[in-house]
Each structure stands twice: as structure tokens, then as C-alpha cells.
Scaffold this motif. Structure first.
Motif, PDB file in Angstrom:
ATOM      1  N   LEU A   1       0.788  -1.159   0.003  1.00 46.55           N
ATOM      2  CA  LEU A   1      -0.101  -0.137  -0.177  1.00 46.55           C
ATOM      3  C   LEU A   1       0.813   1.235  -0.020  1.00 46.55           C
ATOM      4  O   LEU A   1       0.621   2.154  -0.740  1.00 46.55           O
ATOM      5  CB  LEU A   1      -0.918  -0.086   1.332  1.00 46.55           C
ATOM      6  N   LEU A   2       1.955   1.207   0.709  1.00 45.61           N
ATOM      7  CA  LEU A   2       2.961   2.320   0.768  1.00 45.61           C
ATOM      8  C   LEU A   2       3.637   2.667  -0.632  1.00 45.61           C
ATOM      9  O   LEU A   2       3.679   3.699  -0.872  1.00 45.61           O
ATOM     10  CB  LEU A   2       3.860   2.087   1.882  1.00 45.61           C
ATOM     11  N   ILE A   3       4.147   1.483  -1.240  1.00 41.30           N
ATOM     12  CA  ILE A   3       4.562   1.566  -2.539  1.00 41.30           C
ATOM     13  C   ILE A   3       3.515   2.200  -3.511  1.00 41.30           C
ATOM     14  O   ILE A   3       3.961   3.090  -4.273  1.00 41.30           O
ATOM     15  CB  ILE A   3       5.146   0.225  -3.118  1.00 41.30           C
ATOM     16  N   LEU A   4       2.326   1.800  -3.582  1.00 46.93           N
ATOM     17  CA  LEU A   4       1.207   2.109  -4.431  1.00 46.93           C
ATOM     18  C   LEU A   4       0.970   3.663  -4.062  1.00 46.93           C
ATOM     19  O   LEU A   4       0.932   4.281  -5.034  1.00 46.93           O
ATOM     20  CB  LEU A   4       0.030   1.256  -3.971  1.00 46.93           C
TER      21      LEU A   4
ATOM     22  N   VAL B   1      -8.195   6.579  -1.934  1.00 49.35           N
ATOM     23  CA  VAL B   1      -8.885   5.281  -1.707  1.00 49.35           C
ATOM     24  C   VAL B   1      -7.650   4.241  -0.944  1.00 49.35           C
ATOM     25  O   VAL B   1      -7.755   3.699   0.029  1.00 49.35           O
ATOM     26  CB  VAL B   1      -9.205   4.524  -2.837  1.00 49.35           C
ATOM     27  N   ASN B   2      -6.384   4.548  -1.202  1.00 47.97           N
ATOM     28  CA  ASN B   2      -5.478   3.589  -0.733  1.00 47.97           C
ATOM     29  C   ASN B   2      -4.932   4.012   0.488  1.00 47.97           C
ATOM     30  O   ASN B   2      -4.236   3.460   1.397  1.00 47.97           O
ATOM     31  CB  ASN B   2      -4.184   3.509  -1.857  1.00 47.97           C
ATOM     32  N   LEU B   3      -4.856   5.441   0.931  1.00 48.94           N
ATOM     33  CA  LEU B   3      -4.643   6.028   2.010  1.00 48.94           C
ATOM     34  C   LEU B   3      -5.834   5.381   3.196  1.00 48.94           C
ATOM     35  O   LEU B   3      -5.512   5.001   4.132  1.00 48.94           O
ATOM     36  CB  LEU B   3      -4.706   7.439   2.094  1.00 48.94           C
ATOM     37  N   ALA B   4      -6.913   5.411   2.540  1.00 47.70           N
ATOM     38  CA  ALA B   4      -8.092   4.954   3.373  1.00 47.70           C
ATOM     39  C   ALA B   4      -7.946   3.480   3.913  1.00 47.70           C
ATOM     40  O   ALA B   4      -8.026   3.254   4.960  1.00 47.70           O
ATOM     41  CB  ALA B   4      -9.252   4.982   2.695  1.00 47.70           C
ATOM     42  N   LEU B   5      -7.277   2.764   2.770  1.00 48.61           N
ATOM     43  CA  LEU B   5      -6.828   0.886   3.244  1.00 48.61           C
ATOM     44  C   LEU B   5      -5.843   1.147   3.971  1.00 48.61           C
ATOM     45  O   LEU B   5      -5.664   0.144   5.100  1.00 48.61           O
ATOM     46  CB  LEU B   5      -6.475   0.604   1.752  1.00 48.61           C
ATOM     47  N   LEU B   6      -4.964   1.977   3.876  1.00 48.64           N
ATOM     48  CA  LEU B   6      -3.921   1.923   4.713  1.00 48.64           C
ATOM     49  C   LEU B   6      -4.288   2.269   6.384  1.00 48.64           C
ATOM     50  O   LEU B   6      -3.827   1.736   7.236  1.00 48.64           O
ATOM     51  CB  LEU B   6      -2.578   2.980   4.633  1.00 48.64           C
TER      52      LEU B   6
ATOM     53  N   ILE C   1      11.132  10.498 -17.038  1.00 49.19           N
ATOM     54  CA  ILE C   1      11.624   9.951 -15.879  1.00 49.19           C
ATOM     55  C   ILE C   1      10.888   9.835 -14.731  1.00 49.19           C
ATOM     56  O   ILE C   1      10.518   8.574 -14.128  1.00 49.19           O
ATOM     57  CB  ILE C   1      13.050  10.373 -15.367  1.00 49.19           C
ATOM     58  N   LEU C   2      10.080  10.793 -14.142  1.00 51.23           N
ATOM     59  CA  LEU C   2       9.172  10.969 -13.251  1.00 51.23           C
ATOM     60  C   LEU C   2       8.175   9.957 -13.537  1.00 51.23           C
ATOM     61  O   LEU C   2       7.793   9.203 -12.518  1.00 51.23           O
ATOM     62  CB  LEU C   2       8.685  12.270 -13.058  1.00 51.23           C
ATOM     63  N   GLY C   3       7.375   9.750 -14.427  1.00 50.19           N
ATOM     64  CA  GLY C   3       6.015   8.973 -15.240  1.00 50.19           C
ATOM     65  C   GLY C   3       6.820   7.568 -15.291  1.00 50.19           C
ATOM     66  O   GLY C   3       6.152   6.828 -14.576  1.00 50.19           O
ATOM     67  N   LEU C   4       8.143   7.292 -15.400  1.00 48.42           N
ATOM     68  CA  LEU C   4       8.393   5.823 -15.485  1.00 48.42           C
ATOM     69  C   LEU C   4       8.727   5.443 -13.866  1.00 48.42           C
ATOM     70  O   LEU C   4       8.547   4.251 -13.808  1.00 48.42           O
ATOM     71  CB  LEU C   4      10.090   5.742 -16.229  1.00 48.42           C
ATOM     72  N   ILE C   5       9.363   6.358 -13.008  1.00 49.18           N
ATOM     73  CA  ILE C   5       9.452   6.006 -11.703  1.00 49.18           C
ATOM     74  C   ILE C   5       8.063   5.492 -11.107  1.00 49.18           C
ATOM     75  O   ILE C   5       7.544   4.433 -10.548  1.00 49.18           O
ATOM     76  CB  ILE C   5       9.873   7.011 -10.764  1.00 49.18           C
ATOM     77  N   ALA C   6       7.132   6.442 -11.425  1.00 45.39           N
ATOM     78  CA  ALA C   6       5.660   6.362 -10.904  1.00 45.39           C
ATOM     79  C   ALA C   6       5.037   5.091 -11.401  1.00 45.39           C
ATOM     80  O   ALA C   6       4.658   4.139 -10.651  1.00 45.39           O
ATOM     81  CB  ALA C   6       4.823   7.586 -11.392  1.00 45.39           C
ATOM     82  N   GLY C   7       5.492   4.669 -12.848  1.00 43.27           N
ATOM     83  CA  GLY C   7       4.560   3.457 -13.188  1.00 43.27           C
ATOM     84  C   GLY C   7       5.305   2.207 -12.642  1.00 43.27           C
ATOM     85  O   GLY C   7       4.704   1.383 -12.523  1.00 43.27           O
TER      86      GLY C   7
ATOM     87  N   LEU D   1       6.747   1.788  -9.754  1.00 38.07           N
ATOM     88  CA  LEU D   1       6.012   1.687  -8.411  1.00 38.07           C
ATOM     89  C   LEU D   1       4.849   1.147  -8.399  1.00 38.07           C
ATOM     90  O   LEU D   1       4.470   0.248  -7.751  1.00 38.07           O
ATOM     91  CB  LEU D   1       6.092   2.971  -7.428  1.00 38.07           C
ATOM     92  N   THR D   2       3.865   1.645  -9.170  1.00 38.63           N
ATOM     93  CA  THR D   2       2.446   1.190  -9.122  1.00 38.63           C
ATOM     94  C   THR D   2       2.539  -0.062  -9.911  1.00 38.63           C
ATOM     95  O   THR D   2       1.567  -1.031  -9.406  1.00 38.63           O
ATOM     96  CB  THR D   2       1.593   2.101  -9.995  1.00 38.63           C
ATOM     97  N   SER D   3       3.768  -0.548 -10.735  1.00 40.65           N
ATOM     98  CA  SER D   3       3.588  -1.884 -11.335  1.00 40.65           C
ATOM     99  C   SER D   3       3.980  -2.743 -10.214  1.00 40.65           C
ATOM    100  O   SER D   3       3.461  -3.926 -10.367  1.00 40.65           O
ATOM    101  CB  SER D   3       4.477  -1.759 -12.448  1.00 40.65           C
ATOM    102  N   ILE D   4       5.017  -2.509  -9.442  1.00 42.45           N
ATOM    103  CA  ILE D   4       5.456  -3.491  -8.485  1.00 42.45           C
ATOM    104  C   ILE D   4       4.552  -3.716  -7.504  1.00 42.45           C
ATOM    105  O   ILE D   4       4.187  -4.916  -7.146  1.00 42.45           O
ATOM    106  CB  ILE D   4       6.395  -2.705  -7.697  1.00 42.45           C
ATOM    107  N   ALA D   5       3.614  -2.824  -7.144  1.00 41.92           N
ATOM    108  CA  ALA D   5       2.433  -2.668  -6.041  1.00 41.92           C
ATOM    109  C   ALA D   5       1.613  -3.912  -6.567  1.00 41.92           C
ATOM    110  O   ALA D   5       0.575  -4.251  -5.813  1.00 41.92           O
ATOM    111  CB  ALA D   5       1.873  -1.490  -5.623  1.00 41.92           C
TER     112      ALA D   5
END
Lengths: 85, 85
Positions: A39-42, A71-76, B5-11, B13-17
């Protein structure tokens, strides 16, 4: 199709799809399927998407990712409230 | 920071999650926490995000949402394989 409308529809659909998990957690007060680390990573990734949207001045990205952050802060928060129950 | 690069890092992290749920479903062969309707709405929304990214010519959006489409299609396939087990 207007790209902004396309983005708003896309964001609407992905936002709707994120709701059942939150509803389920609030209803059942059960967070054993959640991982606070994920959730933190997300939340970090989604916050960077909001920043990206602001830099690119793209409303659909800002709106849908801000919603997802909430939504994800609420989950956290639920995780830390319910984890010992 | 360079916006791409910001978008790639964001993507990233959300992919890992998004991975733990897929790993968990494949490992446990248990899909009772999944909803095929929500997965379908999610895959539709994510596909529209890919289309949005192509229209806007934004690589981070195309890459991260394509990855998410693959992960959630895999969850949908798992749902129909494991639902009767």
C-alpha cells in the motif's frame, strides 16, 4: 474522440474498479489480505503520478490518481485500525 | 526532474504494487477474493489509458498501463481456471 474525455472515462473505470476492496475491508474489518508495504509503495507511485499529471497539465491523470491516493490511504488507515482484530 | 523519468518511476512503483496479488493467486490457486466483473472493468479502463497514452504520445503511460493490462488479464485467466477449485 477528445483525448481529455477518453482519459476521464479511463480514469472513471479504473477508479470504480478500486472501490470493492475498500468497501470489503470496511464491511468485514478484515485486513489480512492487505500488505502495508505494498500500500505504501502504491501510494508513493500514485502520488508521483499526480505530480506527473501536474507537470504535464493533464486533468484526467491528476483526478484519477488523486482519487486512487485517497482510496489507498483509506486502506492504509484501515490496515492500522483493524490489524490486531 | 525530467517528466518522462518521473512517469517511469511512478509507473514502476504502481506496477510493483500490483504483483503480490497475482503471485498470491498463482501460488494459492484461490480466486475467491477476485471479482471477474471488477477485473473486466479494470482491464477496460487500463486499455483506455493505453489508448490515451498513445494519443498523447506519452511513453510512461503506455508502458505502465500495458503492464497492468497484462497482469490483470492474467488474473482474469486465473479466475476462470481456478474458480471451480
Amino acid at each position: 474522440m477528445n483525448t481529455e474525455i477518453l482519459g476521464l472515462i479511463a480514469g472513471g473505470l479504473t477508479s470504480i474498479a478500486s472501490m470493492p476492496q475498500l468497501i470489503k475491508v470496511i464491511k468485514n474489518k478484515n485486513v489480512e489480505d492487505l500488505s502495508w508495504l505494498m500500500l505504501l509503495i502504491l501510494v508513493t507511485g500514485l502520488s508521483l503520478w499526480v505530480w506527473y499529471g501536474i507537470q504535464q497539465d493533464e486533468l484526467p491523470i491528476i483526478l484519477s490518481n488523486s482519487f486512487a491516493v485517497i482510496v489507498n490511504l483509506a486502506l492504509l488507515v484501515c490496515y492500522f485500525i483493524y490489524k490486531d482484530k
